[in-house]
Design an enzyme around this catalytic site. Structure first.
Site, PDB file in Angstrom:
ATOM      1  N   LYS A  81     -14.449  11.825  12.403  1.00  0.00           N
ATOM      2  CA  LYS A  81     -13.258  11.829  13.262  1.00  0.00           C
ATOM      3  C   LYS A  81     -12.152  10.867  12.828  1.00  0.00           C
ATOM      4  O   LYS A  81     -10.996  11.078  13.153  1.00  0.00           O
ATOM      5  CB  LYS A  81     -13.653  11.513  14.712  1.00  0.00           C
ATOM      6  CG  LYS A  81     -14.428  12.620  15.398  1.00  0.00           C
ATOM      7  CD  LYS A  81     -14.707  12.225  16.839  1.00  0.00           C
ATOM      8  CE  LYS A  81     -15.339  13.344  17.612  1.00  0.00           C
ATOM      9  NZ  LYS A  81     -15.424  13.047  19.051  1.00  0.00           N
ATOM     10  N   ASP A 118     -10.342  15.148  23.251  1.00  0.00           N
ATOM     11  CA  ASP A 118     -11.364  14.537  24.113  1.00  0.00           C
ATOM     12  C   ASP A 118     -10.768  14.038  25.431  1.00  0.00           C
ATOM     13  O   ASP A 118     -11.348  14.236  26.495  1.00  0.00           O
ATOM     14  CB  ASP A 118     -12.052  13.375  23.387  1.00  0.00           C
ATOM     15  CG  ASP A 118     -13.038  13.854  22.336  1.00  0.00           C
ATOM     16  OD1 ASP A 118     -13.539  14.985  22.453  1.00  0.00           O
ATOM     17  OD2 ASP A 118     -13.305  13.098  21.384  1.00  0.00           O
TER      18      ASP A 118
END
Ligand code: ATR
Length: 296
Positions: A81, A118
């Site tokens: 990420k 997210d």
């Protein structure tokens, strides 16, 4: 067959996206995107792509996404990420602020944009599970200071919580996070001691567990909810099991509870909509389909 050929073979020329990670076998993303593809009768594919945590492997991924006409983008999970960020053409400001990318979207000109869904997933799950929860109603407590906590803290601050209390076993990490996300409008991120987490629940209107405690294979989260007002919403981002010890205890006290599967499903919407051009929503039917895939 190498994983790229396997993915192309599965896609059969159709538009596709995939989850990229190392390892990637256990990801639930194919189940949740596969549900939407089927639900909307879209002739596309969502697969898995194992990519080693090495810069040349990530460069190969970027080159593959760019040169493959039917590749629309990907999701990224651990451990990519952060490392993917310098390889992309553009980082969306939200992802830049959080410091991580979990969704890559190929633009019409073939360039790659990195986004982070997210926080969006977290907030949408909260809105759906507790429609009358208001960010400005009172303090929010966040347990943990890892990658998921960064997205959640950034989102709660942006949503307007008047005070955020952060407790992490390693206090130095919580302090770093507090420094990074304290807004410059006078609101506070209070760093609470991990051993004093029970008392930090006083007057809170939201409690979020972002630690791995309570997850299958991890120790339970040891937390006394006695100080938490009954009106508070309790959110656990762990989704294996779906009903963690924290949620069971909170439910028994009458709190509204949100489990980690909802955040997972909602975060997927942003990528799906961009890749396949279809607005999607999270339904009980999709939850059931993905939960049964979890063996939950
Ligand atoms: P993620 O990206 O999912 O947030 P992570 O970055 O590994 O995962 O973060 C895991 C979180 O769980 C951290 O806040 C971690 O605390 P530390 O920063 O002290 O490591 C927390 N955590 C993991 N195991 C824990 C334990 N046994 N007790 C307390 N906190 C724990």
């Amino acid at each position: 067959m190498n994983p790229y050929d396997k993915l192309l073979d599965e896609a059969r020329g159709r538009p596709f996206a995939c989850i990229v990670g190392w390892p990637v076998e256990h990801s639930r993303s194919p189940a949740l995107h596969g549900f939407w593809l089927k639900q909307h009768d879209i002739d596309g594919h969502y697969g898995r792509l194992p990519v080693e945590p090495k810069r040349p492997a990530l460069e190969a991924l970027v080159a593959f996404l760019k040169r493959t006409p039917n590749a629309r983008g990907c999701n990224l999970t651990l451990p990519h990420k952060i490392d993917i960020m310098p390889l992309l053409d553009r980082i969306h400001p939200t992802a830049r602020h959080i410091g991580a990318v979990n969704t890559v979207i190929k633009q019409p000109d073939g360039s790659l944009e990195g986004r982070n869904s997210d926080g969006f997933g977290f907030l949408e799950a909260l809105k759906q599970g507790a429609p009358d929860w208001r960010a400005d109603a009172g303090p929010a407590v966040v347990l943990g200071a890892g990658g998921a906590a960064r997205a959640i803290v950034a989102t709660l601050v942006e949503a307007g919580v008047p005070e955020l209390r952060l407790a992490n076993r390693t206090q130095a990490t919580a302090i770093d996070l507090g420094v990074a996300f304290t807004p410059n409008d006078g609101r506070r991120i209070a760093i609470e001691r991990w051993v004093e987490r029970d008392a930090a629940l006083k007057e809170a209107t939201l409690l979020v567990n972002t630690t791995s405690l309570g997850m299958k294979g991890s120790p339970p989260l040891d937390l006394d909810l006695g100080c938490l007002p009954r009106v508070a919403v309790v959110n656990d981002i762990v989704y294996v099991p779906l009903e963690t010890g924290l949620l069971a205890a909170a439910r028994a006290r009458g709190h509204r509870c949100i489990d980690g599967l909802d955040m997972l499903l909602h975060q997927g919407r942003l990528g799906f909509q961009a890749w396949f051009g279809q607005e999607v929503s999270v339904s009980a039917e999709q939850r059931r389909a993905v939960a049964s895939d979890l063996g939950a």
